[in-house]
Design a protein around this motif. Sequence first.
Motif, PDB file in Angstrom:
ATOM      1  N   GLY A  27       0.813  -1.204   0.000  1.00  0.00           N
ATOM      2  CA  GLY A  27       0.000   0.000   0.000  1.00  0.00           C
ATOM      3  C   GLY A  27       0.849   1.257   0.000  1.00  0.00           C
ATOM      4  O   GLY A  27       0.599   2.202  -0.761  1.00  0.00           O
ATOM      5  N   LYS A  28       1.890   1.283   0.835  1.00  0.00           N
ATOM      6  CA  LYS A  28       2.771   2.449   0.911  1.00  0.00           C
ATOM      7  C   LYS A  28       3.518   2.647  -0.404  1.00  0.00           C
ATOM      8  O   LYS A  28       3.766   3.787  -0.821  1.00  0.00           O
ATOM      9  N   LEU A  29       3.882   1.539  -1.060  1.00  0.00           N
ATOM     10  CA  LEU A  29       4.547   1.642  -2.369  1.00  0.00           C
ATOM     11  C   LEU A  29       3.610   2.274  -3.398  1.00  0.00           C
ATOM     12  O   LEU A  29       4.073   2.888  -4.367  1.00  0.00           O
ATOM     13  N   LYS A  30       2.308   2.109  -3.174  1.00  0.00           N
ATOM     14  CA  LYS A  30       1.304   2.715  -4.045  1.00  0.00           C
ATOM     15  C   LYS A  30       0.878   4.093  -3.553  1.00  0.00           C
ATOM     16  O   LYS A  30      -0.007   4.735  -4.119  1.00  0.00           O
ATOM     17  N   GLY A  31       1.525   4.544  -2.475  1.00  0.00           N
ATOM     18  CA  GLY A  31       1.212   5.860  -1.922  1.00  0.00           C
ATOM     19  C   GLY A  31      -0.015   5.882  -1.042  1.00  0.00           C
ATOM     20  O   GLY A  31      -0.604   6.945  -0.810  1.00  0.00           O
ATOM     21  N   ARG A  35      -4.377   1.257   6.218  1.00  0.00           N
ATOM     22  CA  ARG A  35      -4.969   1.290   7.550  1.00  0.00           C
ATOM     23  C   ARG A  35      -5.928   2.458   7.719  1.00  0.00           C
ATOM     24  O   ARG A  35      -6.727   2.485   8.664  1.00  0.00           O
ATOM     25  N   LYS A  36      -5.864   3.427   6.791  1.00  0.00           N
ATOM     26  CA  LYS A  36      -6.707   4.614   6.880  1.00  0.00           C
ATOM     27  C   LYS A  36      -7.946   4.528   5.998  1.00  0.00           C
ATOM     28  O   LYS A  36      -8.717   5.489   5.903  1.00  0.00           O
ATOM     29  N   TYR A  37      -8.130   3.390   5.351  1.00  0.00           N
ATOM     30  CA  TYR A  37      -9.255   3.249   4.432  1.00  0.00           C
ATOM     31  C   TYR A  37      -9.988   1.932   4.696  1.00  0.00           C
ATOM     32  O   TYR A  37      -9.421   0.984   5.247  1.00  0.00           O
ATOM     33  N   ASN A  41      -7.864  -2.678   7.949  1.00  0.00           N
ATOM     34  CA  ASN A  41      -7.068  -3.887   8.088  1.00  0.00           C
ATOM     35  C   ASN A  41      -6.003  -3.962   6.990  1.00  0.00           C
ATOM     36  O   ASN A  41      -6.180  -3.419   5.900  1.00  0.00           O
ATOM     37  N   ILE A  42      -4.892  -4.659   7.287  1.00  0.00           N
ATOM     38  CA  ILE A  42      -3.810  -4.774   6.312  1.00  0.00           C
ATOM     39  C   ILE A  42      -3.915  -6.054   5.486  1.00  0.00           C
ATOM     40  O   ILE A  42      -3.043  -6.336   4.666  1.00  0.00           O
ATOM     41  N   GLY A  43      -4.985  -6.816   5.683  1.00  0.00           N
ATOM     42  CA  GLY A  43      -5.150  -8.082   4.982  1.00  0.00           C
ATOM     43  C   GLY A  43      -5.638  -7.919   3.556  1.00  0.00           C
ATOM     44  O   GLY A  43      -5.971  -6.815   3.095  1.00  0.00           O
ATOM     45  N   THR A  45      -8.386  -8.753   1.981  1.00  0.00           N
ATOM     46  CA  THR A  45      -9.750  -8.298   1.704  1.00  0.00           C
ATOM     47  C   THR A  45      -9.820  -6.782   1.652  1.00  0.00           C
ATOM     48  O   THR A  45     -10.357  -6.200   0.693  1.00  0.00           O
ATOM     49  N   ASN A  46      -9.262  -6.122   2.653  1.00  0.00           N
ATOM     50  CA  ASN A  46      -9.298  -4.660   2.666  1.00  0.00           C
ATOM     51  C   ASN A  46      -8.411  -4.076   1.574  1.00  0.00           C
ATOM     52  O   ASN A  46      -8.761  -3.071   0.947  1.00  0.00           O
ATOM     53  N   VAL A  47      -7.261  -4.699   1.344  1.00  0.00           N
ATOM     54  CA  VAL A  47      -6.365  -4.220   0.284  1.00  0.00           C
ATOM     55  C   VAL A  47      -7.067  -4.290  -1.065  1.00  0.00           C
ATOM     56  O   VAL A  47      -6.941  -3.370  -1.889  1.00  0.00           O
ATOM     57  N   SER A  48      -7.813  -5.359  -1.311  1.00  0.00           N
ATOM     58  CA  SER A  48      -8.516  -5.490  -2.589  1.00  0.00           C
ATOM     59  C   SER A  48      -9.589  -4.421  -2.743  1.00  0.00           C
ATOM     60  O   SER A  48      -9.846  -3.942  -3.850  1.00  0.00           O
ATOM     61  N   ARG A  49     -10.191  -4.041  -1.640  1.00  0.00           N
ATOM     62  CA  ARG A  49     -11.201  -2.988  -1.691  1.00  0.00           C
ATOM     63  C   ARG A  49     -10.570  -1.628  -1.957  1.00  0.00           C
ATOM     64  O   ARG A  49     -11.123  -0.800  -2.674  1.00  0.00           O
ATOM     65  N   VAL A  50      -9.400  -1.410  -1.367  1.00  0.00           N
ATOM     66  CA  VAL A  50      -8.743  -0.104  -1.469  1.00  0.00           C
ATOM     67  C   VAL A  50      -7.914   0.030  -2.741  1.00  0.00           C
ATOM     68  O   VAL A  50      -7.947   1.065  -3.418  1.00  0.00           O
ATOM     69  N   LEU A  51      -7.175  -1.027  -3.102  1.00  0.00           N
ATOM     70  CA  LEU A  51      -6.227  -0.943  -4.213  1.00  0.00           C
ATOM     71  C   LEU A  51      -6.588  -1.824  -5.407  1.00  0.00           C
ATOM     72  O   LEU A  51      -5.871  -1.819  -6.407  1.00  0.00           O
ATOM     73  N   GLY A  52      -7.647  -2.588  -5.289  1.00  0.00           N
ATOM     74  CA  GLY A  52      -8.062  -3.428  -6.410  1.00  0.00           C
ATOM     75  C   GLY A  52      -7.806  -4.904  -6.148  1.00  0.00           C
ATOM     76  O   GLY A  52      -6.960  -5.279  -5.335  1.00  0.00           O
TER      77      GLY A  52
END
Length: 201
Positions: A27-31, A35-37, A41-43, A45-52
Amino acid sequence: MDKSLLTVLIVVFSFLSGSIPFGYVIGKLKGVDVRKYGSGNIGATNVSRVLGKKIGLIVLILDALKGAIPVLTVKYAGLPLKFQLMAALFAVLGHCFSPFLGFKGGKGVATGIGAFAVISPVCAGIAVAVFMLVFFITRYVSLSSITAVASYVIAFKFLVSSSDIYIYVALAGFVIIVKHYKNIIRLIRGEEKKYGVKTVS
């Protein structure tokens, strides 16, 4: 090697491996600080929602691998099942309480499946099947994850071992389910979001 030293090495290596916060790092590499969206969670499921979904899948695989690698290392070193289970448990604990994130972290599902699949592919297969069935019916990732973890714990007891080493499986399952306590509360209240379903504000 002294048994006590061996135990310490396994615990430290497994915990540090599990504690690598791939979701946060990618996530940080993508800017983005994931954890703020979303759920925070850093897992995967949440990453897919936030970053695709593609990024979420990458995180899912990496989280599973960081659980599998310590167990594979212990297994191919020829060490008994007890040490493999120990490695799996502490990989999960590392993910859930990462020292790189102030001893906070994810919920341990992907890391747990990666770790415990090495130990019992059959039990892992049962857990994955339960996850898919519950998810197909409900579209709740959290409920699917909880039931999948519970099914692995139960399957292990009856198909692999119910001796004293079972405590490692039970503890890992307990930690993962407890980490879902907010989801459980939302499920009870009918407030949990279904995956892939947008709510109307």
